[in-house]
Motif scaffolding. Structure first.
Motif, PDB file in Angstrom:
ATOM      1  N   TRP A  40     -14.405 -31.492  25.879  1.00  0.00           N
ATOM      2  CA  TRP A  40     -15.818 -31.397  26.263  1.00  0.00           C
ATOM      3  C   TRP A  40     -16.189 -32.430  27.299  1.00  0.00           C
ATOM      4  O   TRP A  40     -15.447 -33.377  27.555  1.00  0.00           O
ATOM      5  N   GLU A  41     -17.373 -32.252  27.904  1.00  0.00           N
ATOM      6  CA  GLU A  41     -17.951 -33.242  28.817  1.00  0.00           C
ATOM      7  C   GLU A  41     -19.461 -33.213  28.652  1.00  0.00           C
ATOM      8  O   GLU A  41     -20.050 -32.157  28.374  1.00  0.00           O
ATOM      9  N   ASP A  42     -20.077 -34.369  28.807  1.00  0.00           N
ATOM     10  CA  ASP A  42     -21.523 -34.457  28.583  1.00  0.00           C
ATOM     11  C   ASP A  42     -22.081 -35.729  29.229  1.00  0.00           C
ATOM     12  O   ASP A  42     -21.336 -36.658  29.557  1.00  0.00           O
ATOM     13  N   GLU A  62     -21.381 -40.297  32.394  1.00  0.00           N
ATOM     14  CA  GLU A  62     -20.760 -38.973  32.272  1.00  0.00           C
ATOM     15  C   GLU A  62     -19.428 -39.158  31.555  1.00  0.00           C
ATOM     16  O   GLU A  62     -18.556 -39.889  32.034  1.00  0.00           O
ATOM     17  N   GLY A 108     -27.208 -35.226  26.800  1.00  0.00           N
ATOM     18  CA  GLY A 108     -27.042 -34.373  25.634  1.00  0.00           C
ATOM     19  C   GLY A 108     -26.906 -35.137  24.342  1.00  0.00           C
ATOM     20  O   GLY A 108     -27.007 -34.563  23.250  1.00  0.00           O
ATOM     21  N   ARG A 109     -26.697 -36.442  24.459  1.00  0.00           N
ATOM     22  CA  ARG A 109     -26.474 -37.246  23.264  1.00  0.00           C
ATOM     23  C   ARG A 109     -26.888 -38.691  23.522  1.00  0.00           C
ATOM     24  O   ARG A 109     -26.864 -39.147  24.669  1.00  0.00           O
ATOM     25  N   LYS A 134     -16.034 -37.378  29.911  1.00  0.00           N
ATOM     26  CA  LYS A 134     -15.228 -36.156  29.960  1.00  0.00           C
ATOM     27  C   LYS A 134     -13.921 -36.362  29.194  1.00  0.00           C
ATOM     28  O   LYS A 134     -13.330 -37.440  29.221  1.00  0.00           O
TER      29      LYS A 134
END
Length: 446
Positions: free
Chosen positions: A374-376, A368, A407-408, A370
């Motif tokens: 943004w955070e993802d 995770e 997400g990536r 952050k």
């Protein structure tokens, strides 16, 4: 009463007297077997006959047999050679026996081709002669006619199971024919019967390896490392097994013991230096790798991929992190990967939620990430290869992105990527990090 007993006594007396007379005349009669002539007498008679006729077959046969029985194979062979010439004009001479003994003389003097011809003729006349089958079987083995050798020696082993040499060559024949299941029991019994025969032990170890009894093979090879004859080869095999099992410290010892021998075949010496260099690279000792590769290059320029490895290990010796990435233990590799992630997102907060280790070939880390903007959830895959990563690997990474709800994705590799892989990520949130980009992050870590 007494008068009645006297006739009976007289009968017994006469009976025993007759028996005594019979035995006396029998023992002194002309039926006694003739006394066997000694060597001196036989030689004297043969010499006398040969003085009158130098090609007297009876006299020559006496001489040849005396020489043969005394293991004087040179003189015996010369005499049997004359007798072979006389066989055509003297039908009483036994061609089978003379050819057998002539062939045995030649065999004992290492005249294999001459022995083979005569013994083969003798075998055509007598296929049940144990000594003939045994010797002919060993000759067939030396001539690399392993199927014929196995057929002859199998028969000998059945006749005399305790003859170790027949078992040895029967086992070796099966081994050369790649029938390892048949070779194994023969070489096992031969080894148990004579552990001092290092040739048997070495070949039995190779057979163990072929039938997947690797632990036993390794034990046998290790025990042979100090042997002056078989030691270098045994050390090479032991080191190769330990290396394949990732017992790198043991492999280094094996190769170094082998290289300490004074007499080593050139090809074995080169291969041991080469494999030792690879093991040192696996343990991150790149300077040692370079030393041994240079020795290989001096003995055999352009051996295998040595020029390429020399350039690679020189690079690794100057870049510690690159060496860790490619060759370190898994735990050290994982720690380096965590540091790379920190270098990629140096201004972000990172929380690692999952780590998946794929043997020692790759590692996947879910984190995770952050920051203020943004955070993802991001999936990182670190592949330990210097080759080209294909489209299939990247498709699997894409599937894992969905499974982890990331997400990536990032894929790190110390090589490059195929055109298919590059094309696949064009419309997807996956970054392909090749060697050039990876080195930048490794240098950033310091």
């Amino acid at each position: 009463m007494i008068t009645d007993i006297i006739p009976i006594i007289m009968i017994f007396f006469v009976f025993f007297a007759i028996i005594g007379i019979v035995f006396y005349f029998k023992n002194n009669s002309g039926d006694k077997p003739a006394k066997k002539k000694d060597r001196k007498t036989l030689l004297k008679e043969a010499t006398r006959k040969l003085a009158h006729n130098p090609r007297d077959p009876e006299a020559l046969l006496i001489l040849a047999d005396i020489y043969y029985n005394e293991n004087n194979f040179d003189k015996a062979m010369q005499t049997y050679r004359i007798l072979l010439d006389l066989c055509a004009t003297h039908p009483t001479l036994d061609q089978g026996v003379i050819n057998f003994r002539y062939g045995m003389c030649a065999y004992n003097q290492d005249s294999i081709e001459v022995a083979y011809k005569s013994l083969l003729f003798s075998w055509s006349m007598d296929k049940e002669n144990y000594e003939l089958n045994s010797t002919l079987g060993k000759i067939e083995f030396k001539l690399k006619k392993y199927d014929k050798a196995a057929s002859l020696l199998k028969k000998c082993v059945e006749q005399k199971p305790l003859d170790v040499m027949n078992r040895k060559y029967l086992g070796l024949s099966y081994f050369k024919l790649r029938d390892y299941k048949l070779a194994y029991p023969q070489l096992l019994k031969a080894t148990e019967a004579d552990y001092n025969d290092k040739e048997i032990v070495f070949n039995f170890a190779k057979c163990c390896q072929k039938v997947n009894k690797t632990d036993r093979a390794l034990k046998l090879f290790t025990g042979l490392r100090q042997d002056n004859v078989w030691g270098p080869n045994a050390a090479l095999f032991a080191g190769s097994i330990n290396s394949s099992q990732r017992n790198y410290d043991n492999a280094i010892v094996d190769f170094e013991v082998g290289l300490r021998h004074n007499s080593i075949a050139s090809d074995i010496k080169i291969e041991m230096h080469y494999r030792l260099a690879l093991v040192f690279a696996k343990t991150g000792q790149h300077d040692e790798s370079i030393t041994h590769l240079k020795k290989v290059n001096a003995l055999s320029p352009s051996y295998k991929d040595v020029p390429v490895l020399l350039n690679r290990f020189k690079e690794l010796s100057t870049n510690k992190n690159l060496g860790i990435y490619l060759h370190s233990q898994t735990s050290e590799f994982v720690n380096l990967c965590k540091n790379i992630i920190s270098a990629v997102f140096s201004k972000s907060s990172i929380k690692i939620t999952d780590i998946v280790q794929g043997n020692s070939d790759y590692v996947e880390i879910v984190a995770e990430v952050k920051n203020r903007k943004w955070e993802d959830i991001i999936l990182f895959k670190f592949i330990r290869t210097e080759g080209s990563v294909g489209e299939l690997v990247i498709r699997e990474l894409h599937t894992r992105l969905k499974d982890t709800r990331a997400g990536r994705g990032f894929c790190f590799n110390c090589g490059d990527y195929s055109d298919g892989a590059k094309s696949f990520v064009e419309a997807r949130l996956i970054d392909l990090i090749d060697k050039e980009k990876l080195l930048k992050y490794l240098n950033k870590i310091g």
